[in-house]
Design a protein around this motif. Structure first.
Motif, short mmCIF file in Angstrom:
data_model
loop_
_atom_site.label_atom_id
_atom_site.label_comp_id
_atom_site.label_asym_id
_atom_site.label_seq_id
_atom_site.Cartn_x
_atom_site.Cartn_y
_atom_site.Cartn_z
N ARG A 20 -68.35 -11.06 -97.45
CA ARG A 20 -68.88 -10.06 -98.37
C ARG A 20 -68.35 -8.69 -97.96
O ARG A 20 -67.84 -8.52 -96.85
CB ARG A 20 -70.41 -10.11 -98.38
N PRO A 21 -68.47 -7.69 -98.85
CA PRO A 21 -68.05 -6.34 -98.46
C PRO A 21 -69.00 -5.74 -97.44
O PRO A 21 -70.13 -6.20 -97.30
CB PRO A 21 -68.08 -5.56 -99.78
N LEU A 22 -68.52 -4.71 -96.74
CA LEU A 22 -69.41 -3.91 -95.88
C LEU A 22 -70.12 -2.94 -96.82
O LEU A 22 -69.46 -2.23 -97.59
CB LEU A 22 -68.59 -3.15 -94.84
N PHE A 23 -71.44 -2.91 -96.80
CA PHE A 23 -72.18 -2.07 -97.74
C PHE A 23 -72.17 -0.62 -97.29
O PHE A 23 -72.13 -0.33 -96.09
CB PHE A 23 -73.63 -2.56 -97.87
N PRO A 24 -72.23 0.31 -98.29
CA PRO A 24 -72.26 1.75 -97.95
C PRO A 24 -73.39 2.08 -96.96
O PRO A 24 -73.18 2.88 -96.04
CB PRO A 24 -72.49 2.42 -99.30
N GLY A 104 -74.08 -20.14 -93.77
CA GLY A 104 -73.83 -18.83 -93.17
C GLY A 104 -75.11 -18.12 -92.79
O GLY A 104 -76.23 -18.57 -93.08
N GLN A 105 -74.92 -16.99 -92.15
CA GLN A 105 -76.03 -16.17 -91.68
C GLN A 105 -76.84 -15.63 -92.86
O GLN A 105 -76.28 -15.38 -93.93
CB GLN A 105 -75.42 -14.99 -90.89
N THR A 106 -78.11 -15.40 -92.66
CA THR A 106 -78.92 -14.73 -93.68
C THR A 106 -78.32 -13.35 -93.97
O THR A 106 -77.96 -12.62 -93.05
CB THR A 106 -80.38 -14.58 -93.19
N GLY A 107 -78.16 -13.04 -95.26
CA GLY A 107 -77.60 -11.76 -95.64
C GLY A 107 -76.10 -11.76 -95.79
O GLY A 107 -75.49 -10.71 -96.03
N SER A 108 -75.47 -12.93 -95.66
CA SER A 108 -74.00 -12.98 -95.72
C SER A 108 -73.49 -13.34 -97.12
O SER A 108 -72.28 -13.28 -97.37
CB SER A 108 -73.46 -13.97 -94.69
N GLY A 109 -74.40 -13.72 -98.04
CA GLY A 109 -73.97 -13.95 -99.42
C GLY A 109 -74.07 -15.38 -99.93
O GLY A 109 -73.47 -15.72 -100.94
N LYS A 110 -74.83 -16.21 -99.27
CA LYS A 110 -74.99 -17.60 -99.72
C LYS A 110 -75.63 -17.65 -101.12
O LYS A 110 -75.09 -18.26 -102.03
CB LYS A 110 -75.87 -18.41 -98.75
N THR A 111 -76.78 -17.00 -101.24
CA THR A 111 -77.51 -17.08 -102.51
C THR A 111 -76.78 -16.31 -103.61
O THR A 111 -76.72 -16.76 -104.75
CB THR A 111 -78.95 -16.55 -102.32
N PHE A 112 -76.18 -15.18 -103.25
CA PHE A 112 -75.37 -14.40 -104.20
C PHE A 112 -74.26 -15.26 -104.78
O PHE A 112 -74.06 -15.33 -105.98
CB PHE A 112 -74.79 -13.19 -103.46
N THR A 113 -73.53 -15.94 -103.90
CA THR A 113 -72.42 -16.77 -104.35
C THR A 113 -72.94 -17.96 -105.16
O THR A 113 -72.42 -18.27 -106.24
CB THR A 113 -71.60 -17.27 -103.14
P1 ADP Z 1 -78.00 -14.95 -98.03
O1 ADP Z 1 -78.43 -15.80 -99.18
O2 ADP Z 1 -76.85 -15.53 -97.28
O3 ADP Z 1 -79.13 -14.56 -97.15
P2 ADP Z 1 -77.58 -12.99 -100.08
O4 ADP Z 1 -76.81 -13.82 -101.04
O5 ADP Z 1 -79.00 -12.76 -100.39
O6 ADP Z 1 -77.43 -13.58 -98.61
O7 ADP Z 1 -76.78 -11.63 -99.92
C1 ADP Z 1 -77.31 -10.51 -99.21
C2 ADP Z 1 -77.02 -9.24 -99.99
O8 ADP Z 1 -75.61 -9.04 -100.07
C3 ADP Z 1 -77.51 -9.29 -101.41
O9 ADP Z 1 -78.00 -8.02 -101.76
C4 ADP Z 1 -76.28 -9.63 -102.21
O10 ADP Z 1 -76.35 -9.15 -103.52
C5 ADP Z 1 -75.17 -8.95 -101.42
N1 ADP Z 1 -73.88 -9.67 -101.50
C6 ADP Z 1 -73.61 -10.85 -100.91
N2 ADP Z 1 -72.34 -11.23 -101.13
C7 ADP Z 1 -71.78 -10.27 -101.88
C8 ADP Z 1 -70.47 -10.07 -102.44
N3 ADP Z 1 -69.48 -10.96 -102.26
N4 ADP Z 1 -70.25 -8.95 -103.14
C9 ADP Z 1 -71.23 -8.03 -103.32
N5 ADP Z 1 -72.48 -8.15 -102.81
C10 ADP Z 1 -72.77 -9.25 -102.11
#
Ligand code: ADP
Ligand code: MG
Length: 332
Positions: A20-24, A104-113
């Motif tokens: 995922r991107p590095l957030f601001p 992956g780790q919590t917060g790494s984008g599993k649910t987002f993807t």
């Molecule tokens: P996980 O399910 O692994 O705990 P999330 O899917 O909830 O992680 O992602 C954590 C945060 O990062 C969310 O706010 C999500 O919207 C954002 N995020 C994750 N992957 C991306 C991505 N590829 N591009 C933009 N935002 C992302």
């Protein structure tokens, strides 16, 4: 390999990485990006540590190779088209058990993807089906308390052990009939909302349980196909020796054990062996997923039926967890 018919018989599981991107807000907090991609299939972790004398920064570069690495510019559409669409088409055609695992780790984008994949696959799954074909869905959440059938109001559907035979079988969950792309989209959203609701509890339930969405496709005259979508518990579980919460420690240990069991089983499958014969084959998570993997193993000549998408955070504070995720994913 394209992920389609040209794969060798031995490579049954594709392992990909999405960063995922590095957030601001992370950047503002002083975090920096420790990941870089090398070509389409390698990712490097730049592990930066201050030397004990605080005068020099030590940087170790760890490189990992996968079937495919998706950088932060890659859209969910790209991930979907390259890795998931071929599986959706095969599951819809019947005979193939396809599986997509988010690790992956919590917060790494599993649910987002996963959410992005859900919304994209609905139309494609139904595109080749006729009204006479049947699609049913189950949604199981597997936590320390056992398995819960989310589509049946969170009823516990325990994974039972039979001490006499040593067998353990998951009880069947409620199968919900899905009548089209719109219905499936609504069901995915409903499932996501159920998990979010659960996550408002004491600890973040969605990071401490596995969610298994399984779709069965039955078309006339063809053996059934299935598509299983798994949002795994966070891979960052730690067993803290000093923890005052022994319940929490037990929970972490159980999640770790389940992820390791899954890894062993997938690695065994990838090495040309059987999913069920692996050491972790009796764990509830592997039992729940076994039907998918047994079928994909039989369908070996048709190529991989499984893709694992390992998600990683680029933030420097997450370096250890990203290394851990990549090491495990690379060993599958
Ligand atoms: P996980 O399910 O692994 O705990 P999330 O899917 O909830 O992680 O992602 C954590 C945060 O990062 C969310 O706010 C999500 O919207 C954002 N995020 C994750 N992957 C991306 C991505 N590829 N591009 C933009 N935002 C992302
Ligand atoms: Mg999540």
């Amino acid at each position: 390999p394209s992920g389609d018919d040209c794969e060798s018989e031995h490579q049954r599981v594709r392992v990909c990485v999405r960063r995922r991107p590095l957030f601001p807000h992370e950047r503002r907090a002083g975090e920096f990006d420790v990941l870089s991609r090398a070509g389409n299939d390698a990712i490097v972790v730049h592990d930066c540590r201050m030397r004990p004398d605080c005068r020099n920064l030590l940087i170790n570069h760890h490189s990992f190779t996968f079937d495919r690495v998706f950088d932060e510019e890659a859209t969910t559409d790209e991930v979907y088209s390259a890795e998931v669409l071929p599986l959706v088409r095969r599951a819809a055609a019947g005979s193939v058990a396809a599986t997509v695992l988010m690790y992956g780790q919590t917060g790494s984008g599993k649910t987002f993807t996963m959410a992005g994949l859900h919304s994209r696959l609905c139309d494609d799954l139904f595109a080749s089906l006729s009204p006479a074909d049947e699609v049913t869905a189950t949604l199981t959440e597997l936590g320390v308390g056992g398995a819960r059938d989310l589509l049946r109001g969170g009823d516990v559907c325990q994974v039972l052990a039979d001490p006499a035979t040593g067998t353990v079988e998951p009880l069947p969950c409620a199968e919900v009939r899905v009548d089209g792309a719109t219905g499936l989209r609504a069901l995915f959203e409903y499932g996501a909302s159920l998990r979010e609701t659960a996550a408002t509890g004491v600890h973040d339930a969605s990071s401490r349980s596995h969610a298994v969405f399984r779709l069965h496709v039955q078309r006339a005259g063809v053996p059934g196909g299935s598509l299983t979508l798994v949002d795994l518990a966070g891979s960052e579980q730690r067993i803290d020796a000093d923890s005052h919460s022994s319940e929490r420690t037990r929970e972490s240990a159980a999640i770790n054990a389940s992820l390791l069991a899954l890894k062993d089983s997938v690695a065994s499958l990838n090495g040309g062996g059987e999913f069920r014969s692996a050491a972790g084959g009796r764990h509830p998570l592997t039992l729940l997923l076994r039907p998918s993997f047994e079928r994909s193993s039989e369908a070996g000549r048709q190529g991989s039926g499984t893709v694992i998408i390992a998600t990683v955070s680029p933030a420097s504070k997450d370096t250890e967890h990203s290394l851990n995720t990549l090491r495990h994913a690379a060993a599958m």
